[in-house]
Design an enzyme around this catalytic site. Structure first.
Site, short mmCIF file in Angstrom:
data_model
loop_
_atom_site.label_atom_id
_atom_site.label_comp_id
_atom_site.label_asym_id
_atom_site.label_seq_id
_atom_site.Cartn_x
_atom_site.Cartn_y
_atom_site.Cartn_z
N LYS A 94 0.76 -1.18 -0.17
CA LYS A 94 -0.02 0.07 0.02
C LYS A 94 0.79 1.27 0.01
CE LYS A 94 -4.02 -2.14 2.40
NZ LYS A 94 -5.30 -2.07 3.04
N PHE B 192 -15.62 3.94 6.58
CA PHE B 192 -14.17 4.30 6.15
C PHE B 192 -13.82 4.24 4.71
CE2 PHE B 192 -14.15 -0.30 7.32
CZ PHE B 192 -13.65 -0.81 6.25
N ARG C 282 -2.54 -14.23 4.56
CA ARG C 282 -3.27 -13.54 5.67
C ARG C 282 -2.45 -13.57 6.91
NH1 ARG C 282 -7.22 -10.34 4.14
NH2 ARG C 282 -7.91 -10.33 6.48
N THR D 20 -5.79 -6.68 10.72
CA THR D 20 -6.11 -5.44 9.92
C THR D 20 -5.46 -4.37 10.80
OG1 THR D 20 -8.03 -6.70 9.10
CG2 THR D 20 -7.95 -4.15 9.10
N ARG E 47 2.30 -6.10 9.04
CA ARG E 47 1.51 -5.07 9.68
C ARG E 47 2.19 -4.86 11.19
NH1 ARG E 47 -4.40 -7.10 7.57
NH2 ARG E 47 -4.42 -5.65 5.37
N ASN F 276 -2.11 0.27 6.57
CA ASN F 276 -1.56 -0.98 7.33
C ASN F 276 -0.89 -1.72 6.25
OD1 ASN F 276 -3.43 -1.86 5.41
ND2 ASN F 276 -4.75 -2.94 7.28
N HIS G 236 -2.28 -5.40 1.60
CA HIS G 236 -3.66 -6.01 1.11
C HIS G 236 -3.17 -7.39 0.83
CE1 HIS G 236 -7.53 -7.17 -0.61
NE2 HIS G 236 -6.82 -7.87 -1.53
N GLU H 243 -9.68 -10.66 -7.98
CA GLU H 243 -8.65 -9.50 -7.76
C GLU H 243 -7.26 -9.77 -8.92
OE1 GLU H 243 -9.93 -9.05 -3.19
OE2 GLU H 243 -7.73 -9.55 -3.53
P1 ADP Z 1 -8.41 -6.56 5.56
O1 ADP Z 1 -7.33 -5.56 4.59
O2 ADP Z 1 -7.44 -7.05 6.76
O3 ADP Z 1 -8.86 -7.79 4.74
P2 ADP Z 1 -10.70 -5.32 5.63
O4 ADP Z 1 -11.01 -6.01 4.44
O5 ADP Z 1 -11.80 -5.42 6.74
O6 ADP Z 1 -9.30 -5.73 6.14
O7 ADP Z 1 -10.68 -3.92 5.15
C1 ADP Z 1 -10.08 -3.26 4.20
C2 ADP Z 1 -8.89 -2.27 4.21
O8 ADP Z 1 -9.83 -1.04 4.79
C3 ADP Z 1 -8.10 -2.58 5.55
O9 ADP Z 1 -6.93 -3.02 5.12
C4 ADP Z 1 -7.74 -1.07 6.11
O10 ADP Z 1 -6.75 -0.33 5.02
C5 ADP Z 1 -9.26 -0.17 5.83
N1 ADP Z 1 -9.84 -0.48 7.14
C6 ADP Z 1 -10.55 -1.63 7.85
N2 ADP Z 1 -11.14 -1.31 8.77
C7 ADP Z 1 -11.02 0.06 8.81
C8 ADP Z 1 -11.29 0.87 9.98
N3 ADP Z 1 -12.00 0.68 11.08
N4 ADP Z 1 -11.03 2.30 9.92
C9 ADP Z 1 -10.21 2.66 8.92
N5 ADP Z 1 -9.88 1.69 7.66
C10 ADP Z 1 -10.10 0.63 7.95
MG MG Z 2 -10.36 -7.62 3.26
#
Ligand code: ADP
Ligand code: MG
Length: 140
Positions: free
Chosen positions: A11, A59, A87, A93, A104, A114, A117, A128
């Site tokens: 990212k 968000f 993962r 996350t 992370r 973070n 992805h 994807e």
């Molecule tokens: P992951 O990337 O771990 O699969 P998600 O698919 O739930 O997590 O979310 C996608 C992305 O959105 C996260 O990697 C992060 O960049 C952002 N994100 C998730 N939850 C939040 C939150 N509560 N506040 C701000 N950004 C968030």
């Molecule tokens: Mg996700």
């Protein structure tokens, strides 16, 4: 266990801090092979489509703005059990909840910025990957 391919993004927070190689070292040390990789600057439309599943989340707008705030590195990673393995390598996350040694925990700035992805299922990985790569760009 079956060989799988998963989709990864390094990212903008990580590319900004010149951490592409550092993230890739963690990926490779975990036994994932980088079989395709390119640095791109996502358009707003690409980021909105990619994160479309989160469109209703509070968000979403900030996430899209963040994802187009600088270049990213999109990747295809290959390994036995690649989806679940990556993962694990990324960690939770929210970096505050991530295990030591994960991407992370090592590198993330916040729950939003973070650093990485990774696809959440084999089905989404295929979707994807095809969104960003032609089959001829993936060299296993
Ligand atoms: P992951 O990337 O771990 O699969 P998600 O698919 O739930 O997590 O979310 C996608 C992305 O959105 C996260 O990697 C992060 O960049 C952002 N994100 C998730 N939850 C939040 C939150 N509560 N506040 C701000 N950004 C968030
Ligand atoms: Mg996700």
């Amino acid at each position: 266990m079956a060989t799988e391919r998963t989709f990864s993004i390094i990212k903008p927070d990580a590319t900004r801090r010149n951490l592409t190689g550092a993230v890739n070292a963690v990926i490779e040390q975990a036994g994932l092979r980088i079989v395709a990789q390119k640095r791109i600057h996502m358009t707003q439309a690409q980021a909105e489509a990619f994160y479309g599943v989160h469109a209703a989340r509070p968000f979403f707008r900030d996430l899209v703005t963040f994802m187009i705030s600088g270049p990213v590195v999109v990747q295809v990673l290959e390994a036995d059990n690649a989806v679940a393995r990556y993962r694990d390598v990324m960690g939770a996350t929210n970096p505050a909840n991530a295990e030591p040694g994960t991407i992370r925990k090592l590198f993330a700035e916040s729950i939003e910025a973070n650093s990485a992805h990774g696809s959440d299922s084999l089905e989404n990985a295929a979707i994807e990957i095809s969104y960003f790569f032609a089959g001829t760009e993936i060299v296993g």
